[in-house]
Design an enzyme around this catalytic site. Structure first.
Site, short mmCIF file in Angstrom:
data_model
loop_
_atom_site.label_atom_id
_atom_site.label_comp_id
_atom_site.label_asym_id
_atom_site.label_seq_id
_atom_site.Cartn_x
_atom_site.Cartn_y
_atom_site.Cartn_z
N ASP A 1 -14.37 -2.09 -21.06
CA ASP A 1 -14.17 -0.69 -20.71
C ASP A 1 -14.88 0.30 -21.62
OD1 ASP A 1 -12.74 -0.90 -23.07
OD2 ASP A 1 -10.78 -0.78 -22.11
N GLU B 1 -13.62 -9.30 -17.59
CA GLU B 1 -12.37 -8.61 -17.90
C GLU B 1 -12.21 -7.40 -16.97
OE1 GLU B 1 -10.39 -8.04 -22.13
OE2 GLU B 1 -11.29 -6.15 -21.46
N HIS C 1 -7.03 2.52 -34.38
CA HIS C 1 -8.33 3.18 -34.27
C HIS C 1 -8.47 4.09 -33.05
CE1 HIS C 1 -8.99 -0.01 -31.34
NE2 HIS C 1 -9.97 0.72 -30.85
N ARG D 1 -8.91 6.72 -30.08
CA ARG D 1 -9.18 8.16 -30.10
C ARG D 1 -7.91 8.96 -29.86
NH1 ARG D 1 -14.64 9.90 -28.99
NH2 ARG D 1 -16.07 8.15 -28.72
#
Length: 407
Positions: A105, A127, A212, A214
């Protein structure tokens, strides 16, 4: 390929990867393709996680043919996307692949698929089908997955649930394949190499943390860091935090955790060391996607520090809990698992819903079968043409976005 077809040249498969998780999950596909005569893997790195990525490619047995350099300090997502589409478009035109393989993604995956679509090259999505149902959470990954799903010809879904999302969105059943997740394949391969170093240094309860995302950065992550410090204040735990390179992550977490006697803040770990550290942990707290698959593979109880997850299978199996991002909720969930041996044992025994280590084999076999069928069709067309019979058009995908045909 079909037994009556002799391939004169291997199928050129361009694998696009830009981040550490993409490298981990596409490495077994690249290795499998390189090991046989049917495919020629062309690995392209975008440099999205340049330092973390390049330190591990040799370890994974993968060699990049093309390396882009698109990262700029604190660049906007729109700027990164524009640079990637431009650079990857040039690579597709120069390398002329028969297919492009993207994973997951990321912005690299989205732009790799888009660059291929613009050049009429079919896309395989490894995936595929993960969904949270919330368009901007995780951001921008949820949208990226949906957009790739509109362009891909092969959708390699890790679980039946993921496959169901795709068919519900109108993807034909014949283009969706449940394979398991390649992260399991590579994790088992890596641990089998025996080269990693466990970064836990004590006999205390071992808690591995990664943060991590965003949407967690800023005040929210600072508060999460404070909660982790309170967890370490117990005195009977050792927290290991491999610290992401992002300046925003470091600014949020270091004030609360750096120098704490029961917290080891380390630089990002190479894949071998991270795998060994994961295997040596007792409890995992993460906002990562891939670790939600890796931890259950090793029977490690997992707390997901997010408000949504595109991998609910681990939660439903009982191997993970979605605890959100509120500091008190995180602290209470971790304390509970460390103190409740019965509940901890249930999570350890929950099992892994993400595969059996054979996902790569299924993916490569399906691509080989489909390209063999295309070779059969091309051979039949050539024979028909030689005999003066009109050559049929074989449609390999339906009308609409992403459609193409071969004659």
């Amino acid at each position: 390929m079909s037994p009556n077809v002799v391939a004169t040249t291997p199928v050129r498969a361009m694998l696009v990867l830009g981040t550490r998780p993409e490298a981990i999950k596409l490495a077994p596909v690249a290795r499998a393709m390189a090991a046989g005569p049917l495919f020629e893997p062309v690995v392209v790195t975008t440099g999205q996680h340049r330092e973390m990525l390049h330190q591990m490619l040799d370890l994974l047995g993968v060699k990049a043919r093309v390396q882009l350099d698109v990262m700029r300090d604190r660049q906007e997502l729109s700027q990164l996307t524009a640079r990637l589409i431009d650079g990857l478009g040039d690579v597709v035109r120069a390398e002329r692949p028969d297919l492009v393989v993207v994973q997951g993604d990321t912005t690299s995956a989205l732009t790799g698929a888009l660059a291929a679509f613009y050049e009429h090259v079919p896309v395989a999505h490894v995936e595929a089908g993960l969904r949270t149902g919330v368009l901007d959470n995780p951001f921008p990954e949820e949208l990226n997955r949906r957009l790739i799903g509109r362009m891909a010809r092969w959708h390699f879904a890790p679980t039946p649930r993921a496959a169901g999302h795709l068919t519900a969105e109108g993807v034909p059943d014949a283009e969706v394949f449940v394979t398991g997740n390649t992260v399991v394949d590579n994790l088992l391969w890596m641990l089998g190499q025996g080269t990693g170093r466990n970064h836990f240094h004590s006999d205390l309860r071992r808690v591995l943390v990664t943060l991590h995302r965003r949407e967690n950065q800023g005040d929210k992550m600072r508060a999460m860091g404070a909660a982790l410090a309170r967890l370490a204040d117990r005195g009977d735990v050792e927290v290991v935090l491999p610290l992401h390179k992002s300046p925003a992550v470091r600014e949020a977490l270091l004030p609360a955790l750096d120098g704490h006697p029961h917290v080891r803040v380390v630089e990002p770990l190479g894949y071998a060391d991270f795998s060994a550290t994961l295997a040596g942990s007792d409890l995992v707290l993460t906002d990562s996607g891939g670790i939600q698959e890796e931890a259950p593979s090793l029977g490690k109880p997992l707390l997901v520090l997010r408000t949504t997850t595109e991998r609910p299978e681990a939660v439903e199996a009982g191997a993970a809990r979605l605890v959100g991002t509120e500091p008190q909720a995180i602290l209470e969930a971790a304390m509970h698992l460390l103190d409740d041996a019965e509940e901890y044992g249930r999570m350890v025994a929950a099992g892994n819903p993400f595969g059996d280590g054979l996902a790569t084999e299924r993916i490569v076999a399906q691509l080989a079968e489909d390209f063999g069928a295309e070779a059969d069709a091309a051979a039949a067309g050539a024979k028909a043409d030689a005999e003066g019979v009109p050559e049929p058009v074989v449609v390999t995908q339906g009308e609409g976005p992403g459609s193409y045909s071969t004659a």
